[in-house]
Motif scaffolding. Structure first.
Motif, short mmCIF file in Angstrom:
data_model
loop_
_atom_site.label_atom_id
_atom_site.label_comp_id
_atom_site.label_asym_id
_atom_site.label_seq_id
_atom_site.Cartn_x
_atom_site.Cartn_y
_atom_site.Cartn_z
N ALA A 339 0.84 -1.19 0.00
CA ALA A 339 0.00 0.00 0.00
C ALA A 339 0.88 1.24 0.00
O ALA A 339 1.92 1.29 0.66
CB ALA A 339 -0.93 0.00 1.22
N LEU A 340 0.45 2.25 -0.75
CA LEU A 340 1.13 3.53 -0.82
C LEU A 340 0.12 4.65 -0.60
O LEU A 340 -1.06 4.50 -0.92
CB LEU A 340 1.81 3.72 -2.18
CG LEU A 340 3.05 2.86 -2.45
CD1 LEU A 340 3.46 2.96 -3.91
CD2 LEU A 340 4.19 3.27 -1.54
N PRO A 341 0.55 5.80 -0.07
CA PRO A 341 -0.39 6.90 0.14
C PRO A 341 -0.95 7.43 -1.18
O PRO A 341 -0.38 7.22 -2.26
CB PRO A 341 0.45 7.96 0.87
CG PRO A 341 1.63 7.22 1.41
CD PRO A 341 1.89 6.09 0.48
N GLN A 342 -2.08 8.11 -1.07
CA GLN A 342 -2.71 8.70 -2.25
C GLN A 342 -1.80 9.73 -2.91
O GLN A 342 -1.72 9.81 -4.14
CB GLN A 342 -4.05 9.33 -1.86
CG GLN A 342 -4.85 9.85 -3.04
CD GLN A 342 -6.14 10.51 -2.59
OE1 GLN A 342 -6.20 11.10 -1.51
NE2 GLN A 342 -7.17 10.41 -3.39
N ALA A 343 -1.10 10.52 -2.10
CA ALA A 343 -0.20 11.52 -2.66
C ALA A 343 0.95 10.87 -3.43
O ALA A 343 1.41 11.40 -4.44
CB ALA A 343 0.35 12.41 -1.54
N SER A 344 1.42 9.71 -3.00
CA SER A 344 2.50 9.02 -3.71
C SER A 344 2.02 8.47 -5.04
O SER A 344 2.74 8.53 -6.04
CB SER A 344 3.06 7.88 -2.84
OG SER A 344 3.61 8.39 -1.64
N TRP A 345 0.80 7.93 -5.10
CA TRP A 345 0.26 7.44 -6.36
C TRP A 345 0.07 8.58 -7.35
O TRP A 345 0.29 8.42 -8.55
CB TRP A 345 -1.06 6.72 -6.14
CG TRP A 345 -0.94 5.35 -5.54
CD1 TRP A 345 -1.35 4.95 -4.30
CD2 TRP A 345 -0.38 4.18 -6.15
NE1 TRP A 345 -1.07 3.62 -4.10
CE2 TRP A 345 -0.48 3.11 -5.23
CE3 TRP A 345 0.19 3.94 -7.39
CZ2 TRP A 345 -0.03 1.84 -5.51
CZ3 TRP A 345 0.64 2.67 -7.68
CH2 TRP A 345 0.53 1.63 -6.74
N ARG A 346 -0.35 9.75 -6.85
CA ARG A 346 -0.56 10.88 -7.76
C ARG A 346 0.74 11.50 -8.22
O ARG A 346 0.77 12.13 -9.27
CB ARG A 346 -1.41 11.95 -7.05
CG ARG A 346 -2.86 11.53 -6.83
CD ARG A 346 -3.63 12.60 -6.07
NE ARG A 346 -5.05 12.25 -5.94
CZ ARG A 346 -5.94 12.97 -5.24
NH1 ARG A 346 -5.54 14.06 -4.60
NH2 ARG A 346 -7.20 12.59 -5.17
N GLY A 347 1.82 11.36 -7.47
CA GLY A 347 3.09 11.99 -7.82
C GLY A 347 4.13 11.06 -8.38
O GLY A 347 5.33 11.36 -8.31
N LEU A 348 3.72 9.90 -8.94
CA LEU A 348 4.69 8.97 -9.51
C LEU A 348 5.36 9.58 -10.73
O LEU A 348 4.69 10.16 -11.59
CB LEU A 348 4.01 7.66 -9.90
CG LEU A 348 3.51 6.75 -8.77
CD1 LEU A 348 2.81 5.54 -9.36
CD2 LEU A 348 4.64 6.31 -7.88
N ASP A 349 6.69 9.44 -10.81
CA ASP A 349 7.40 9.87 -12.01
C ASP A 349 7.72 8.65 -12.87
O ASP A 349 7.31 7.53 -12.58
CB ASP A 349 8.68 10.63 -11.63
CG ASP A 349 9.60 9.81 -10.72
OD1 ASP A 349 9.36 8.59 -10.59
OD2 ASP A 349 10.54 10.38 -10.15
N ALA A 350 8.45 8.89 -13.97
CA ALA A 350 8.71 7.80 -14.92
C ALA A 350 9.55 6.70 -14.30
O ALA A 350 9.32 5.51 -14.53
CB ALA A 350 9.40 8.36 -16.16
N GLY A 351 10.55 7.07 -13.49
CA GLY A 351 11.39 6.05 -12.87
C GLY A 351 10.64 5.19 -11.88
O GLY A 351 10.81 3.96 -11.86
N GLN A 352 9.79 5.80 -11.07
CA GLN A 352 9.03 5.02 -10.09
C GLN A 352 8.00 4.13 -10.78
O GLN A 352 7.76 3.00 -10.35
CB GLN A 352 8.37 5.98 -9.11
CG GLN A 352 9.36 6.75 -8.26
CD GLN A 352 8.73 7.89 -7.50
OE1 GLN A 352 7.54 8.19 -7.67
NE2 GLN A 352 9.50 8.55 -6.65
N ARG A 353 7.38 4.63 -11.85
CA ARG A 353 6.45 3.77 -12.59
C ARG A 353 7.19 2.59 -13.21
O ARG A 353 6.66 1.46 -13.24
CB ARG A 353 5.76 4.58 -13.69
CG ARG A 353 4.72 5.57 -13.19
CD ARG A 353 4.14 6.36 -14.34
NE ARG A 353 3.17 7.32 -13.90
CZ ARG A 353 1.86 7.09 -13.79
NH1 ARG A 353 1.38 5.91 -14.13
NH2 ARG A 353 1.04 8.02 -13.38
N GLY A 354 8.41 2.82 -13.70
CA GLY A 354 9.17 1.72 -14.28
C GLY A 354 9.56 0.66 -13.27
O GLY A 354 9.75 -0.50 -13.63
N LEU A 355 9.67 1.04 -11.99
CA LEU A 355 9.98 0.05 -10.96
C LEU A 355 8.74 -0.66 -10.45
O LEU A 355 8.82 -1.82 -10.01
CB LEU A 355 10.69 0.75 -9.78
CG LEU A 355 12.10 1.29 -10.08
CD1 LEU A 355 12.60 2.10 -8.89
CD2 LEU A 355 13.06 0.16 -10.39
#
Length: 489
Positions: A339-355
């Protein structure tokens, strides 16, 4: 017939005219008619030769074009017949993906450094603006503000920037703590330099708690001496109250506070964040959560286990890569949900999405610690989120001034269920709230009203992995003596 006559109409017309004109002349003037016919035949022969040359040139040109087309077609067929280097394309694609992830991580580090430098510039400017006292006057120390209470027991909500950015040491050796750096003073007051705001997304900086060197030393020592424990709190279905999942909660047993009762995250999590130990905390908790998930899988249970990951762990690619390798090697970890916070899901960048995207389909994703109820169900489903955890107080008693959702609260659960996302109400501490949650069509709930968190048994965490028994070689088959005699006969 008509197209043929139309094509040769001119020739037929000339033949008829010649027959009508030269017929009488052949009777009365045979010599002139013969000469005229010869001239006409010569002209017709010349025209035929010219036509033949023109047609020959056209045929040669067409044959050249056909030859060129045949060569091109042969070249295309030869090229298409060669095997395509699929392995090379796959390796190139993997390198491009890895470079994309690295560029995303580097951009996050640059944004983080930019925010830290701007914060330090603001602090230096504020320190230079302080006037130098003429004489030392004893001043009573100002009361220290209490440490802010975290809204959730796992990790604080990420913020864009803090007034101070404490330097996190690379390693900690208790009980020696690093003293705070002395504040520089200027000889003359200098007006602060205006700093333009920079709308960049930086690494979330945790709030700075009140300094207690002795208490922080005990917390770090307990953390390093393996005082960390994992507790499970069930998630039940409404209204049947059947256990369908668990949440893994971190507890730390500190010797100086109360050895009998382990400390909750509100006590030790700010200190671990201050010294940069949240990634190690998540790594230990994920290892123990994996053992629990394997134990449930061996028992044939399909219950899920959710663990709330710290937002700071998204900036540590090693943790997510290690988790990806673990779930790829062990398919039984499909019951693990991070689980991740709502703010973290909204602020994902390209590197974090790739992981995170390689983990999709192998483990579950959950949205935790929401700031509002504005959920885009289609977007959450596209990210692979299968669970949304919302505090019960936010569903039952919405606060004034908080952004409202586009749909009613009672329609939140059905709207998420239509795309395969289940809604879980957390923090249910009063039995009187359960009927209200059922009226709002909330399918699942969790809290002290149903069961309190309990520690995991030691034999579950220390159970050795099951290895398949090696195949035994068949021994010699014993036969009765009569069968041996029967064969001999």
């Amino acid at each position: 017939m008509v197209p043929v006559l139309g094509r040769y109409a001119g020739l037929l017309t000339v033949a008829l005219i010649g027959l009508v004109v030269f017929g009488p002349l052949a009777v009365f003037l045979p010599l002139w008619s013969a000469l005229t016919l010869g001239a006409v035949a010569t002209a017709a022969t010349g025209l035929a030769l010219t036509r033949i040359k023109t047609l020959t040139a056209r045929c040669e040109k067409l044959s050249g074009e056909v030859d060129l087309l045949s060569r091109r077609l042969l070249k295309v067929e030869t090229t298409s017949a060669k095997p395509a280097p699929e392995s090379g394309e796959a390796a190139l694609r993997a390198q491009i993906d890895e470079l994309t992830v690295e560029f995303g991580l580097l951009s996050g580090i640059v944004r983080d450094l930019t925010a830290v430098v701007s914060t330090q510039d603001a602090e230096i400017a504020s320190l230079k603006a302080k006037p130098v006292p003429v004489a030392p006057v004893p001043v009573a120390p100002a009361p220290v503000a209490p440490a802010p209470v975290m809204p959730e027991p796992i990790a604080p909500a990420p913020v864009a920037a803090a007034p101070r950015a404490p330097a996190r040491p690379a390693a900690f050796a208790p009980p020696a703590l690093q003293p705070p750096a002395p504040e520089p003073q200027a000889s003359a007051p200098i007006p602060p330099r205006p700093i333009p705001p920079r709308p960049v997304q930086s690494r979330p900086i945790p709030p700075r708690p009140a300094r207690d060197p002795a208490g922080e030393a005990e917390i770090i020592q307990a953390f390093e001496e393996d005082g960390l424990e994992i507790h499970l709190q069930p998630v039940v279905s409404l209204p049947q109250r059947k256990v369908v999942a668990y949440e893994a909660l971190a507890r730390l047993r500190i010797g100086g506070l109360n050895p009998a009762a382990p400390a909750e995250p509100e006590t030790f999590l700010p200190v671990l964040e201050r010294y940069g130990r949240t990634t190690e905390l998540d790594r230990r908790m994920l290892q123990r959560a994996s053992l629990v998930v394997r134990h449930l899988a061996r028992r044939g249970s399909d219950t899920l286990l959710t663990y709330s990951l710290s937002p700071l762990s998204l900036f540590e690619p090693g943790l997510l890569r290690e988790l990806g390798r673990t779930v790829a090697e062990d398919p039984s970890l499909a019951g693990l949900v991070i689980a991740l916070p709502q703010a973290s899901w909204r602020g994902l960048d390209a590197g974090q999405r790739g992981l995170l995207m390689p983990l999709r389909g192998r483990i579950g994703f959950s949205l935790d610690r929401p700031d509002d109820l504005r959920f885009d169900a289609v977007e959450l489903a596209a990210l692979g989120i299968g669970q949304v955890r919302v505090p019960a107080a936010m569903l039952l008693r919405p606060q004034v001034g908080r952004p409202l959702s586009d749909i009613a609260v009672e329609d939140t659960g059905p709207a998420l269920a239509r795309v395969g996302i289940r809604l879980v109400a957390t923090g249910v501490g009063d039995e009187a709230d359960v009927p209200d949650l059922i009226d709002l069509d909330v399918p699942f709930a969790q809290g002290a009203a149903f069961a309190a968190p309990r520690p995991v048994r030691a034999e579950v965490l220390t159970a050795p992995p099951e290895t398949p028994a090696p195949p035994t070689e068949p021994g010699p088959e014993r036969r009765p003596f009569r069968s041996v005699l029967r064969r001999a006969v």
